[in-house]
Design a protein around this motif. Structure first.
Motif, PDB file in Angstrom:
ATOM      1  N   ARG A 148      13.680   4.223  -4.648  1.00 49.10           N
ATOM      2  CA  ARG A 148      13.187   4.106  -3.273  1.00 49.10           C
ATOM      3  C   ARG A 148      13.107   5.482  -2.612  1.00 49.10           C
ATOM      4  N   LEU A 149      12.103   5.652  -1.746  1.00 47.52           N
ATOM      5  CA  LEU A 149      11.961   6.858  -0.932  1.00 47.52           C
ATOM      6  C   LEU A 149      11.504   6.428   0.453  1.00 47.52           C
ATOM      7  N   GLU A 150      12.146   7.007   1.488  1.00 50.96           N
ATOM      8  CA  GLU A 150      11.810   6.700   2.878  1.00 50.96           C
ATOM      9  C   GLU A 150      11.649   8.002   3.645  1.00 50.96           C
ATOM     10  N   VAL A 151      10.658   8.037   4.548  1.00 44.38           N
ATOM     11  CA  VAL A 151      10.436   9.204   5.400  1.00 44.38           C
ATOM     12  C   VAL A 151      10.344   8.714   6.841  1.00 44.38           C
ATOM     13  N   PHE A 152      11.124   9.350   7.718  1.00 41.45           N
ATOM     14  CA  PHE A 152      11.157   9.017   9.140  1.00 41.45           C
ATOM     15  C   PHE A 152      10.940  10.283   9.957  1.00 41.45           C
ATOM     16  N   ALA A 153      10.407  10.145  11.165  1.00 44.34           N
ATOM     17  CA  ALA A 153      10.426  11.247  12.119  1.00 44.34           C
ATOM     18  C   ALA A 153      11.854  11.311  12.653  1.00 44.34           C
ATOM     19  N   GLU A 154      12.411  12.512  12.787  1.00 42.74           N
ATOM     20  CA  GLU A 154      13.793  12.649  13.227  1.00 42.74           C
ATOM     21  C   GLU A 154      14.006  11.936  14.563  1.00 42.74           C
ATOM     22  N   GLY A 155      15.079  11.196  14.627  1.00 41.48           N
ATOM     23  CA  GLY A 155      15.426  10.483  15.841  1.00 41.48           C
ATOM     24  C   GLY A 155      14.681   9.171  16.028  1.00 41.48           C
ATOM     25  N   ALA A 156      13.673   8.916  15.195  1.00 44.75           N
ATOM     26  CA  ALA A 156      12.910   7.669  15.321  1.00 44.75           C
ATOM     27  C   ALA A 156      13.729   6.516  14.756  1.00 44.75           C
ATOM     28  N   ARG A 157      13.719   5.432  15.429  1.00 45.31           N
ATOM     29  CA  ARG A 157      14.432   4.235  14.987  1.00 45.31           C
ATOM     30  C   ARG A 157      13.401   3.210  14.517  1.00 45.31           C
ATOM     31  N   GLY A 158      13.747   2.474  13.516  1.00 46.19           N
ATOM     32  CA  GLY A 158      12.861   1.395  13.090  1.00 46.19           C
ATOM     33  C   GLY A 158      11.970   1.770  11.926  1.00 46.19           C
ATOM     34  N   GLN A 159      10.698   1.681  12.131  1.00 42.57           N
ATOM     35  CA  GLN A 159       9.695   1.786  11.078  1.00 42.57           C
ATOM     36  C   GLN A 159       9.598   3.193  10.478  1.00 42.57           C
ATOM     37  N   PRO A 160       9.678   3.303   9.144  1.00 39.54           N
ATOM     38  CA  PRO A 160       9.485   4.613   8.518  1.00 39.54           C
ATOM     39  C   PRO A 160       8.017   5.028   8.577  1.00 39.54           C
ATOM     40  N   LEU A 161       7.767   6.327   8.437  1.00 40.38           N
ATOM     41  CA  LEU A 161       6.401   6.842   8.363  1.00 40.38           C
ATOM     42  C   LEU A 161       5.786   6.554   7.007  1.00 40.38           C
ATOM     43  N   TRP A 162       6.641   6.487   5.991  1.00 41.43           N
ATOM     44  CA  TRP A 162       6.205   6.128   4.639  1.00 41.43           C
ATOM     45  C   TRP A 162       7.428   5.617   3.911  1.00 41.43           C
ATOM     46  N   ASN A 163       7.243   4.558   3.131  1.00 41.75           N
ATOM     47  CA  ASN A 163       8.361   3.915   2.441  1.00 41.75           C
ATOM     48  C   ASN A 163       7.821   3.331   1.142  1.00 41.75           C
ATOM     49  N   ILE A 164       8.381   3.758   0.014  1.00 41.05           N
ATOM     50  CA  ILE A 164       7.966   3.214  -1.284  1.00 41.05           C
ATOM     51  C   ILE A 164       9.189   2.677  -2.019  1.00 41.05           C
ATOM     52  N   GLU A 165       8.937   1.710  -2.894  1.00 39.61           N
ATOM     53  CA  GLU A 165      10.025   1.088  -3.651  1.00 39.61           C
ATOM     54  C   GLU A 165       9.528   0.745  -5.048  1.00 39.61           C
ATOM     55  N   ALA A 166      10.381   0.967  -6.041  1.00 32.15           N
ATOM     56  CA  ALA A 166      10.019   0.627  -7.419  1.00 32.15           C
ATOM     57  C   ALA A 166       9.897  -0.883  -7.562  1.00 32.15           C
ATOM     58  N   ARG A 167       8.893  -1.310  -8.301  1.00 31.41           N
ATOM     59  CA  ARG A 167       8.681  -2.746  -8.524  1.00 31.41           C
ATOM     60  C   ARG A 167       9.756  -3.311  -9.437  1.00 31.41           C
ATOM     61  N   GLY A 168      10.158  -4.535  -9.169  1.00 33.64           N
ATOM     62  CA  GLY A 168      11.098  -5.231 -10.035  1.00 33.64           C
ATOM     63  C   GLY A 168      12.520  -4.731  -9.970  1.00 33.64           C
TER      64      GLY A 168
END
Length: 130
Positions: free
Chosen positions: A44-64
Motif C-alpha cells: 500500500r502507498l498513500e499520499v496526503f497534503a500535510e495537515g489534510a484529514r480524510g481523503q488521500p490525494l492518491w492511494n494504491i493497494e496491492a490486489r488480493g
C-alpha cells in the motif's frame, strides 16, 4: 502527525521494520524510492497534503492482499498488481506532502514494514520536509 502515530503503533507492535523513503523527479511525476534504490515488497502507498484529514490525494493497494516487489513507484502511475483506490490529484510546488508506504520483509521471518515522510517540491527538486 499521521506518520508519527503510524510509526509509534508499529514500534509498539514489536515485530516490524522501518524502511527509508525518498522522492525524486519532477513535480508532475515524483518517484518514490525505498532503502537506497532496493526493491521492496509493497502492499500500500498513500499520499496526503500535510495537515489534510480524510481523503488521500492518491492511494494504491496491492490486489488480493499480497505485496508486490517494486524498486520505485511513480506518482499517478498504478503499478501492475495494484488498484488505485483514489485517483492521483495534481501536486503543487511549495506544498508539503506526507507519503506512507507499507509492506512485508521477505526471508525467514516476514514482518511488516513502514516507510514514510514529509516532502516538498521547491527550486526544481523534491526535498524532505521532516
Amino acid at each position: 502527525m499521521r506518520r508519527a502515530l503510524l510509526l509509534m503503533a508499529l514500534a509498539l507492535s514489536g515485530c516490524s521494520a522501518t524502511l527509508h523513503m525518498r522522492m525524486s523527479g519532477e513535480l508532475e511525476r515524483p518517484v518514490v524510492h525505498f532503502d537506497g534504490e532496493r526493491r521492496a515488497c509493497v502492499d500500500r502507498l498513500e499520499v496526503f497534503a500535510e495537515g489534510a484529514r480524510g481523503q488521500p490525494l492518491w492511494n494504491i493497494e496491492a490486489r488480493g492482499g499480497r505485496c508486490v516487489r517494486l524498486g520505485q513507484i511513480a506518482y499517478g502511475e498504478t503499478p501492475a498488481g495494484f488498484t488505485a483506490l483514489t485517483p492521483a490529484e495534481p501536486l503543487r510546488s511549495g506544498v508539503v506532502y506526507e507519503a506512507a508506504a507499507y509492506g512485508w520483509t521477505k526471508g525467514v521471518a516476514s514482518v511488516p514494514w513502514i516507510a514514510g515522510g514529509a516532502f516538498v517540491y521547491r527550486d526544481g527538486r523534491w526535498t524532505s520536509a521532516d
